[in-house]
Enzyme design. Structure first.
Site, PDB file in Angstrom:
ATOM      1  N   ARG A  15       0.835  -1.200   0.000  1.00 34.80           N
ATOM      2  CA  ARG A  15       0.000   0.000   0.000  1.00 34.80           C
ATOM      3  C   ARG A  15       0.876   1.258   0.000  1.00 34.80           C
ATOM      4  O   ARG A  15       2.070   1.192   0.257  1.00 34.80           O
ATOM      5  CB  ARG A  15      -0.930  -0.002   1.230  1.00 34.80           C
ATOM      6  CG  ARG A  15      -2.015  -1.045   1.182  1.00 34.80           C
ATOM      7  CD  ARG A  15      -2.787  -1.133   2.483  1.00 34.80           C
ATOM      8  NE  ARG A  15      -1.987  -1.737   3.557  1.00 34.80           N
ATOM      9  CZ  ARG A  15      -2.429  -1.922   4.806  1.00 34.80           C
ATOM     10  NH1 ARG A  15      -3.638  -1.508   5.146  1.00 34.80           N
ATOM     11  NH2 ARG A  15      -1.643  -2.487   5.700  1.00 34.80           N
ATOM     12  N   LYS A  75       1.502   1.989   7.220  1.00 39.12           N
ATOM     13  CA  LYS A  75       1.836   1.194   8.404  1.00 39.12           C
ATOM     14  C   LYS A  75       2.720   1.994   9.360  1.00 39.12           C
ATOM     15  O   LYS A  75       3.327   2.992   8.997  1.00 39.12           O
ATOM     16  CB  LYS A  75       2.544  -0.101   7.999  1.00 39.12           C
ATOM     17  CG  LYS A  75       1.624  -1.106   7.329  1.00 39.12           C
ATOM     18  CD  LYS A  75       0.391  -1.426   8.172  1.00 39.12           C
ATOM     19  CE  LYS A  75       0.698  -2.184   9.438  1.00 39.12           C
ATOM     20  NZ  LYS A  75      -0.507  -2.416  10.273  1.00 39.12           N
ATOM     21  N   TYR A  94      -1.205   4.583  10.452  1.00 42.71           N
ATOM     22  CA  TYR A  94      -1.582   3.626  11.497  1.00 42.71           C
ATOM     23  C   TYR A  94      -0.397   3.455  12.440  1.00 42.71           C
ATOM     24  O   TYR A  94       0.757   3.379  12.001  1.00 42.71           O
ATOM     25  CB  TYR A  94      -1.931   2.256  10.890  1.00 42.71           C
ATOM     26  CG  TYR A  94      -3.254   2.215  10.159  1.00 42.71           C
ATOM     27  CD1 TYR A  94      -4.449   2.384  10.842  1.00 42.71           C
ATOM     28  CD2 TYR A  94      -3.298   1.997   8.787  1.00 42.71           C
ATOM     29  CE1 TYR A  94      -5.675   2.350  10.172  1.00 42.71           C
ATOM     30  CE2 TYR A  94      -4.514   1.960   8.110  1.00 42.71           C
ATOM     31  CZ  TYR A  94      -5.690   2.136   8.812  1.00 42.71           C
ATOM     32  OH  TYR A  94      -6.886   2.108   8.145  1.00 42.71           O
ATOM     33  N   HIS A  96      -0.944   1.632  16.060  1.00 43.23           N
ATOM     34  CA  HIS A  96      -1.176   0.430  16.881  1.00 43.23           C
ATOM     35  C   HIS A  96      -0.140   0.317  18.004  1.00 43.23           C
ATOM     36  O   HIS A  96       0.648  -0.631  18.078  1.00 43.23           O
ATOM     37  CB  HIS A  96      -1.166  -0.831  16.008  1.00 43.23           C
ATOM     38  CG  HIS A  96      -2.232  -0.849  14.952  1.00 43.23           C
ATOM     39  ND1 HIS A  96      -3.572  -0.952  15.247  1.00 43.23           N
ATOM     40  CD2 HIS A  96      -2.155  -0.742  13.602  1.00 43.23           C
ATOM     41  CE1 HIS A  96      -4.278  -0.926  14.115  1.00 43.23           C
ATOM     42  NE2 HIS A  96      -3.443  -0.792  13.110  1.00 43.23           N
ATOM     43  N   GLU A 118      -6.108   4.823  13.445  1.00 45.81           N
ATOM     44  CA  GLU A 118      -7.044   3.894  14.095  1.00 45.81           C
ATOM     45  C   GLU A 118      -7.775   4.461  15.294  1.00 45.81           C
ATOM     46  O   GLU A 118      -8.711   3.829  15.803  1.00 45.81           O
ATOM     47  CB  GLU A 118      -6.332   2.584  14.485  1.00 45.81           C
ATOM     48  CG  GLU A 118      -5.376   2.686  15.667  1.00 45.81           C
ATOM     49  CD  GLU A 118      -3.974   3.074  15.276  1.00 45.81           C
ATOM     50  OE1 GLU A 118      -3.083   2.978  16.137  1.00 45.81           O
ATOM     51  OE2 GLU A 118      -3.762   3.469  14.114  1.00 45.81           O
ATOM     52  N   ASP A 270      -3.055  -6.844  15.057  1.00 45.99           N
ATOM     53  CA  ASP A 270      -2.485  -5.492  15.078  1.00 45.99           C
ATOM     54  C   ASP A 270      -2.493  -4.895  16.481  1.00 45.99           C
ATOM     55  O   ASP A 270      -1.637  -4.079  16.817  1.00 45.99           O
ATOM     56  CB  ASP A 270      -3.274  -4.558  14.150  1.00 45.99           C
ATOM     57  CG  ASP A 270      -2.666  -4.484  12.760  1.00 45.99           C
ATOM     58  OD1 ASP A 270      -1.479  -4.819  12.619  1.00 45.99           O
ATOM     59  OD2 ASP A 270      -3.375  -4.084  11.825  1.00 45.99           O
ATOM     60  N   ALA A 299      -0.042  -9.290  10.352  1.00 46.18           N
ATOM     61  CA  ALA A 299      -0.378  -8.008  10.977  1.00 46.18           C
ATOM     62  C   ALA A 299      -0.761  -6.923   9.974  1.00 46.18           C
ATOM     63  O   ALA A 299      -1.197  -5.849  10.380  1.00 46.18           O
ATOM     64  CB  ALA A 299       0.797  -7.524  11.834  1.00 46.18           C
ATOM     65  N   MET A 301      -2.864  -7.596   6.979  1.00 47.49           N
ATOM     66  CA  MET A 301      -3.650  -8.375   6.019  1.00 47.49           C
ATOM     67  C   MET A 301      -4.061  -7.575   4.782  1.00 47.49           C
ATOM     68  O   MET A 301      -3.931  -8.062   3.653  1.00 47.49           O
ATOM     69  CB  MET A 301      -4.883  -8.972   6.699  1.00 47.49           C
ATOM     70  CG  MET A 301      -4.579 -10.123   7.642  1.00 47.49           C
ATOM     71  SD  MET A 301      -6.056 -10.730   8.507  1.00 47.49           S
ATOM     72  CE  MET A 301      -7.019 -11.387   7.132  1.00 47.49           C
TER      73      MET A 301
END
Length: 372
Positions: A15, A75, A94, A96, A118, A270, A299, A301
């Site tokens: 991504r 990520k 993100y 996490h 998130e 995650d 982690a 997907m």
């Protein structure tokens, strides 16, 4: 504002933080966008596409991190990237942080303003920047679970939908939120026998209305989970507590009770996973076996379907990225409580209470950190 989009370096992460149409919007608003060479190639987006949208292509991530006022990623930054962050720089991605103490401490040390997709909220209480990836992960879960059930992959050799005269597989989904609902949609479509477990009566009513008799719904108790886990051919964990580590609903003893060759897909990995025996894996080595049970705990997907995921993510992140760029982070956060809820670390302070609690760190309200 100078906005930088580095190429993702997590294992098999294809991504990219901004698509060309998002770049064009930012440039139209007077901002400069730097995109690392080949950053979008895994999602089918070429450097020429970005140049046509008004971006500047740079050769390496070092230049992006050195010159950009805001870094837009997908990520969480890996250790090598975290070393490049600097005081006052905005990181929008993100994160996490609840299961990741090392990243949390590195972000504190960086002095950067770290806004996590998130934990951004909306008027209806949902998590709009997490939702599209939850949808993707939920829809992928039965697909990867069905593959893992194949004998050659270490599974029981069970076809999810069965065939005439042979029973379908039993799929148990823990959590009836966004991921759980989308997992149920695909599992039902594949012909499986589906049970969804949740402790919200409203969620169970919504699922019953949506699916009718195509699924069974069960109120979540330890006893119910023990029984359902024992029967499951495929167990999908989708439990989410916003910003916090996922609760461990499935114990090691429960895993031991499962049928040999059954499969666990822990979508919640995650946030640390909702199964005691879960640990994060990668797309290059997605599964492992504990007590005869195959565990799929990748982690990232949605990275497997990078093009779909990238566009779905940009559809929801762009308005917030524009706000941060147009107004600057302090004003953007001050005037938007929902975006402010995304602030996890700010100039050395932890501003997300669940993250502070799990890592035993001092908590500072976001309003205090930005001087409201």
């Amino acid at each position: 504002m100078r906005i930088g989009v580095p190429k993702e370096i997590k294992n098999h992460e294809y991504r990219v933080g901004l698509v060309p149409s998002s770049v064009q919007e930012l440039v139209h608003n007077g901002h400069q966008v730097m995109v690392q060479k080949d950053a979008g190639i895994g999602a089918g987006l070429t450097d020429a596409d970005y140049i046509a949208a008004g971006a500047t292509i740079v050769d390496n991530a070092d230049q992006i991190f050195a010159e950009a006022d805001m870094i837009v990623k997908v990520k969480e930054p890996l250790a090598v990237e975290r070393k490049k962050l600097r005081k006052g720089q905005i990181l929008f991605t993100y994160l996490h942080l609840a299961p990741d103490a090392e990243q949390t401490h590195d972000l504190i040390a960086s002095g950067a303003i770290c806004i996590a997709y998130e934990t951004v909220t909306s008027n209806n209480g949902s998590l709009p920047l997490l939702t599209p990836m939850s949808e993707v992960a939920g829809r992928l879960a039965p697909q990867v679970g069905a593959h893992s059930l194949e004998k050659a992959q270490g599974g029981r050799g069970v076809l999810l939908g069965g065939v005439p005269g042979v029973a379908a597989a039993e799929v148990v989904i823990l959590g009836g939120g966004v991921s759980g609902t989308h997992a149920a949609t695909i599992a039902v479509g594949m012909g499986a026998k589906v049970t969804v477990v949740d402790r919200s009566a409203e969620a169970l009513k919504r699922l019953a209305t949506q699916f009718g008799t195509s699924i069974s719904t069960v109120f979540s108790t330890r006893s119910a989970i023990e029984e359902l886990v024992r029967r499951a051919d495929l167990l999908i964990g989708t439990v989410l507590v916003p910003g916090a580590a996922a609760p461990k609903l499935v114990t090691h003893d429960m895993v031991r009770s499962m049928k040999p060759g059954s499969v666990i897909v822990d979508v919640a990995i995650d946030q640390g996973g909702c199964v005691e025996t879960s640990h994060a894996t990668t797309h290059s080595d997605p599964t492992y076996v504990v007590d005869g049970v195959v565990h799929y705990c990748v982690a990232n997907m949605p990275g497997a379907v990078a093009r779909t995921s990238t566009f779905a993510l940009n559809n929801v992140t762009l308005p917030f990225a524009l706000s941060l760029a147009n107004h600057g982070w302090k004003k953007a956060l001050a005037q938007d409580a929902h975006l402010r809820n995304g602030l996890n670390v700010c100039e050395g302070k932890v501003t997300c209470e669940p993250v502070a609690q799990v890592h035993n760190l001092p908590y500072v309200k976001a309003e205090t950190a930005i001087g409201m």
